[in-house]
Design an enzyme around this catalytic site. Structure first.
Site, PDB file in Angstrom:
ATOM      1  N   GLN A 167       0.844  -1.194   0.000  1.00  0.00           N
ATOM      2  CA  GLN A 167       0.000   0.000   0.000  1.00  0.00           C
ATOM      3  C   GLN A 167       0.882   1.249   0.000  1.00  0.00           C
ATOM      4  O   GLN A 167       1.892   1.242   0.704  1.00  0.00           O
ATOM      5  CB  GLN A 167      -0.904   0.028   1.246  1.00  0.00           C
ATOM      6  CG  GLN A 167      -2.047   1.027   1.120  1.00  0.00           C
ATOM      7  CD  GLN A 167      -2.942   1.074   2.367  1.00  0.00           C
ATOM      8  OE1 GLN A 167      -2.633   0.475   3.385  1.00  0.00           O
ATOM      9  NE2 GLN A 167      -4.029   1.802   2.286  1.00  0.00           N
ATOM     10  N   PRO A 292       7.741   0.355   8.393  1.00  0.00           N
ATOM     11  CA  PRO A 292       7.466   1.800   8.409  1.00  0.00           C
ATOM     12  C   PRO A 292       6.098   2.187   8.974  1.00  0.00           C
ATOM     13  O   PRO A 292       5.850   3.363   9.200  1.00  0.00           O
ATOM     14  CB  PRO A 292       7.558   2.188   6.927  1.00  0.00           C
ATOM     15  CG  PRO A 292       7.274   0.930   6.171  1.00  0.00           C
ATOM     16  CD  PRO A 292       7.782  -0.184   7.027  1.00  0.00           C
ATOM     17  N   MET A 296      -0.360  -3.245   8.984  1.00  0.00           N
ATOM     18  CA  MET A 296      -0.851  -3.286   7.612  1.00  0.00           C
ATOM     19  C   MET A 296      -1.796  -4.478   7.512  1.00  0.00           C
ATOM     20  O   MET A 296      -1.414  -5.607   7.824  1.00  0.00           O
ATOM     21  CB  MET A 296       0.323  -3.394   6.630  1.00  0.00           C
ATOM     22  CG  MET A 296      -0.101  -3.481   5.169  1.00  0.00           C
ATOM     23  SD  MET A 296      -0.975  -1.986   4.623  1.00  0.00           S
ATOM     24  CE  MET A 296      -2.158  -2.696   3.479  1.00  0.00           C
ATOM     25  N   GLU A 322      -6.413  -3.125  12.601  1.00  0.00           N
ATOM     26  CA  GLU A 322      -6.106  -3.933  11.399  1.00  0.00           C
ATOM     27  C   GLU A 322      -7.167  -5.009  11.188  1.00  0.00           C
ATOM     28  O   GLU A 322      -7.528  -5.321  10.056  1.00  0.00           O
ATOM     29  CB  GLU A 322      -4.705  -4.540  11.489  1.00  0.00           C
ATOM     30  CG  GLU A 322      -3.562  -3.550  11.715  1.00  0.00           C
ATOM     31  CD  GLU A 322      -3.572  -2.327  10.802  1.00  0.00           C
ATOM     32  OE1 GLU A 322      -4.136  -2.400   9.700  1.00  0.00           O
ATOM     33  OE2 GLU A 322      -3.033  -1.282  11.215  1.00  0.00           O
ATOM     34  N   TYR A 411      -8.351   9.497   8.779  1.00  0.00           N
ATOM     35  CA  TYR A 411      -8.554   8.621   9.936  1.00  0.00           C
ATOM     36  C   TYR A 411      -9.573   9.197  10.917  1.00  0.00           C
ATOM     37  O   TYR A 411     -10.502   8.520  11.323  1.00  0.00           O
ATOM     38  CB  TYR A 411      -7.232   8.414  10.679  1.00  0.00           C
ATOM     39  CG  TYR A 411      -6.294   7.464   9.996  1.00  0.00           C
ATOM     40  CD1 TYR A 411      -5.542   7.869   8.901  1.00  0.00           C
ATOM     41  CD2 TYR A 411      -6.152   6.148  10.424  1.00  0.00           C
ATOM     42  CE1 TYR A 411      -4.673   6.998   8.265  1.00  0.00           C
ATOM     43  CE2 TYR A 411      -5.285   5.263   9.794  1.00  0.00           C
ATOM     44  CZ  TYR A 411      -4.547   5.693   8.721  1.00  0.00           C
ATOM     45  OH  TYR A 411      -3.702   4.829   8.087  1.00  0.00           O
TER      46      TYR A 411
HETATM   47  N1  BES Z   1      -3.461   0.608   5.969  1.00  0.00           N
HETATM   48  C1  BES Z   1      -2.863   1.383   6.984  1.00  0.00           C
HETATM   49  C2  BES Z   1      -1.402   1.682   6.727  1.00  0.00           C
HETATM   50  C3  BES Z   1      -1.125   2.407   5.417  1.00  0.00           C
HETATM   51  C4  BES Z   1      -1.955   3.414   4.965  1.00  0.00           C
HETATM   52  C5  BES Z   1      -0.015   2.069   4.681  1.00  0.00           C
HETATM   53  C6  BES Z   1      -1.678   4.054   3.758  1.00  0.00           C
HETATM   54  C7  BES Z   1       0.264   2.711   3.489  1.00  0.00           C
HETATM   55  C8  BES Z   1      -0.563   3.705   3.027  1.00  0.00           C
HETATM   56  C9  BES Z   1      -3.006   0.718   8.355  1.00  0.00           C
HETATM   57  O1  BES Z   1      -4.229   0.100   8.546  1.00  0.00           O
HETATM   58  C10 BES Z   1      -2.927   1.795   9.403  1.00  0.00           C
HETATM   59  O2  BES Z   1      -3.778   2.633   9.432  1.00  0.00           O
HETATM   60  N2  BES Z   1      -1.915   1.734  10.264  1.00  0.00           N
HETATM   61  C11 BES Z   1      -1.710   2.662  11.355  1.00  0.00           C
HETATM   62  C12 BES Z   1      -2.047   2.022  12.654  1.00  0.00           C
HETATM   63  C13 BES Z   1      -3.366   2.281  13.210  1.00  0.00           C
HETATM   64  C14 BES Z   1      -3.512   1.734  14.601  1.00  0.00           C
HETATM   65  C15 BES Z   1      -3.932   3.647  13.069  1.00  0.00           C
HETATM   66  C16 BES Z   1      -0.253   3.014  11.432  1.00  0.00           C
HETATM   67  O3  BES Z   1       0.526   2.458  10.667  1.00  0.00           O
HETATM   68  O4  BES Z   1       0.132   3.810  12.277  1.00  0.00           O
HETATM   69 ZN    ZN Z   2      -5.781   1.536   8.789  1.00  0.00          ZN
END
Ligand code: BES
Ligand code: ZN
Length: 646
Positions: A167, A292, A296, A322, A411
């Protein structure tokens, strides 16, 4: 939580690319298997799924550990319109060596111009009856999606480790594909890795190592390319419930299993809220610290940062998040990255509901207040940077990196919009609606307008007062937070405010502050509120110097009392080190640097680097640390940090 990672300069740069690329854009109109009309204009993919669409992939790849390359072939199965003859796939720095049809006949193909981030379109001319195409290829060394972790950078420090992060549009750097979230396909894979290592994908997974190092996978439910995932290394498995478990390096496995003990409960509660879990198993793979992101949502196998293994279960909301994507995102997918809030806003809302159910309201209220404050700050910063356009829920990322849409807006403005709707129509009506929404759109995609239409049709049109109060178009197309957004409150955190006031005005000495029962959320709030008092944004310069001197004294005293600089909790470390840099408290610089070198999660790196570069002395040390650290960062983080250091 997420800060904007892009400067206005690069916005200009990508807008220029847009001018070049958008001339070739077409409107896609065709049919998808689930009978929904396929009509998506995806600004981040060269592919033409309305004419020829990939419905299935068979991958066959070898992991070449010594050269950091994946090598092999993929056979794609196609659904195509009668008269369509040219298949277009997305690629990024892939080396294509042959393209054949099913009988082994070479097909004519060529790569179009390559552009930064987007890569190059691969054009393949099909024969009339060609429904399957085999592409023989290899990645470049260190492809953008892949992180090849050397033994010292793993938890156990013994073996190498590989993981992918597809992603938003990095899948094309390891698999030629139609890299658009609306295109869904099933897949199988045969992966050859080092004997003794495990290989895992977003599919059916092995639980034990096999000595040949060859593993086969199947994902028989359609997924988008951004959910293609691969990892390999010395990994063990531990079951946690009926259909869930943990994969991690052996030395990390027990700690992770303890931390995530509530996983089965989360799956059960999520299912009770919005319909049975559809993806068979739900496992979590704990990655090395360079990952990073926090997590995911790769289907059947969430990838997670080890920074949430804190030993106090304070960051388990990451699993709830997730897991929630198994509905919002993986089942019902944003049509393009312009509708990213449909993935993340819904998921944050769903996560909140799971957390509230498992751990109670006061706990979740703390998290909401922290998120609200972050969101307000992000919006203010985006305004100052001339990026107010990106504070709309519906984004316009044409010609830009989809990562530009990765902010608290998707978010938390997204989540608070759904909270706002819940309040208007009542929990029961709202939950019934969401249940229907997930069912009606499962294994498909939606854009913001599809959602709005469905919302009106199935819910708001039933009551004119609901519709008026919902104010949906302002939430989706307006900048910043609408006036009817309601700020959450938390009694728990009010206590923290009172304590800070009493401390700063001298009423209570540091050793008289009652912090019993403080969780990491109280502490995070404590540090951030203290920061607001000690580093006011608009204070005049002469006052500022006086405040700074006093602030250094205060941070010294607090650090002595609460030992923030030496805590294992990365959330607290990040907030504390950022504040320390801002205030000029430099005693913990060695710990700060160690943190920046040992962790690659972008959310933690960015605020500290951004604070460092604000002073000449800090900038020098930021550059020195980055030089040491960058070999351990995934390209996603390295590029963002480089941007700040420029
Ligand atoms: N899908 C996302 C991570 C992401 C978004 C990767 C856009 C690349 C591009 C994942 O679900 C996410 O939101 N991760 C958050 C954690 C969460 C607890 C809010 C993060 O990585 O901090
Ligand atoms: Zn997310």
């Amino acid at each position: 939580m997420f800060q904007k990672s892009i400067s206005s300069l690069s916005v200009l740069f990508f807008s220029a690319i847009l001018l070049i690329t958008c001339q070739n854009e077409k409107k896609y109109v065709g049919t998808q298997k689930n009978s929904k009309i396929f009509s998506v204009e995806d600004p981040h993919s060269y592919s033409n799924p309305s004419k020829i669409r990939v419905t299935h992939m068979d991958l066959n790849l070898e992991i070449l550990w010594s050269t950091h390359i994946l090598k092999g072939f993929v056979t794609v199965t196609l659904d195509k319109n009668e008269n369509a003859d040219t298949l277009i796939l997305d690629t990024r720095q892939l080396k294509i060596s042959a393209v054949q049809n099913i009988s082994g006949k070479a097909l004519n193909y060529w790569l179009g111009d390559s552009k930064a981030i987007f890569g190059a379109p691969l054009y393949i001319v099909l024969g009339k009856d060609d429904k399957k195409v085999k592409i023989v290829y290899e990645t470049i060394a260190n492809a953008a999606a892949l992180q090849w972790v050397s033994p010292p950078q793993t938890h156990d420090k013994k073996e190498e480790f590989l993981y992918s992060q597809s992603q938003a549009i990095l899948a094309r750097s390891w698999v030629p594909c139609q890299d658009a979230p609306a295109v869904k396909f099933t897949y199988t894979a045969k992966i050859k890795t080092k004997p003794g290592y495990l290989a895992l994908m977003s599919a059916t997974n092995p639980q034990e190592v096999n000595e040949s190092g060859i593993y086969t996978f199947e994902m028989d439910q359609p997924i988008s390319s951004y959910l293609l995932a691969l990892s390999s290394g010395e990994i063990s498995f531990k079951a946690l419930g009926n259909n869930c478990g943990i994969y991690a390096e052996p030395g990390m496995l027990e700690k992770a299993a303890w931390e995530f003990a509530d996983m089965q409960k989360m799956i059960d509660e999520a299912g009770k809220l919005y319909g049975t879990y559809m993806w068979k198993r739900y496992d979590v793979l704990v990655l090395p610290p360079s990952f990073p992101f926090g997590g995911m949502e790769n289907p059947r196998l969430t990838f997670a940062t080890p920074t949430v293994i804190t030993g106090d279960r304070s960051q388990v909301s990451l699993i709830a998040h997730e897991l929630a994507h198994s509905w919002s995102g993986n089942l019902v997918t944003n049509a393009t990255w312009n509708d990213f809030w449909l993935n993340e806003g819904f998921t944050n809302y769903f996560e909140q509901r799971i957390m509230e159910k498992l751990y109670g309201k006061p706990y979740d209220e703390m998290r909401q207040v922290l998120a609200w404050n972050d969101l307000e700050k992000t919006i203010a910063e985006m305004k100052a940077d001339g990026l107010l356009g990106d504070t709309k829920l519906k984004l316009n990322l044409k010609g830009r990196d989809p990562d530009d849409g990765l902010s608290d807006v998707a978010y938390d403005k997204g989540r608070f919009f759904l909270c706002h709707l819940e309040k208007i129509v009542g929990k029961k009506n709202w939950d019934d609606f969401l249940n229907k929404y997930f069912k009606a759109n499962a294994f498909s995609y939606n854009n913001t307008e599809d959602f709005l239409k469905y919302l009106n049709q199935e819910l708001l049109d039933k009551n004119p007062e609901w519709k008026r109060l919902a104010n949906a178009s302002e939430w989706m197309y307006g900048e910043g937070l609408p006036k009817d957004a309601v700020k959450p409150v938390s009694r728990e955190l009010d206590k923290v405010d009172l304590l800070i006031t009493n401390y700063l005005n001298g009423t209570l000495k540091i050793d008289r502050l009652d912090t019993s029962g403080f969780t990491s959320h109280h502490w995070q709030y404590f540090i951030r509120q203290l920061g607001k008092k000690l580093v006011p944004e608009n204070s005049m310069n002469s006052i500022k110097i006086v405040i700074e001197l006093n602030s250094i004294y205060i941070l010294t005293e607090i650090d002595k009392q609460y030992k923030f600089s030496n805590r294992g909790n990365a959330e607290i470390c990040c907030d504390w080190f950022t504040l320390s840099v801002k205030v000029g408290y430099t005693q913990n610089r060695p710990q700060t640097e160690k943190f920046l070198v040992s962790i690659g999660r972008r959310k933690f790196l960015m605020p500290i680097y951004e604070a460092l570069v604000k002073t000449p002395e800090g900038k020098i040390s930021a550059k020195q640390v980055f030089e040491k650290a960058k070999i351990g960062y995934h390209s996603v983080s390295a590029i963002s940090v480089e941007e700040v250091l420029k």
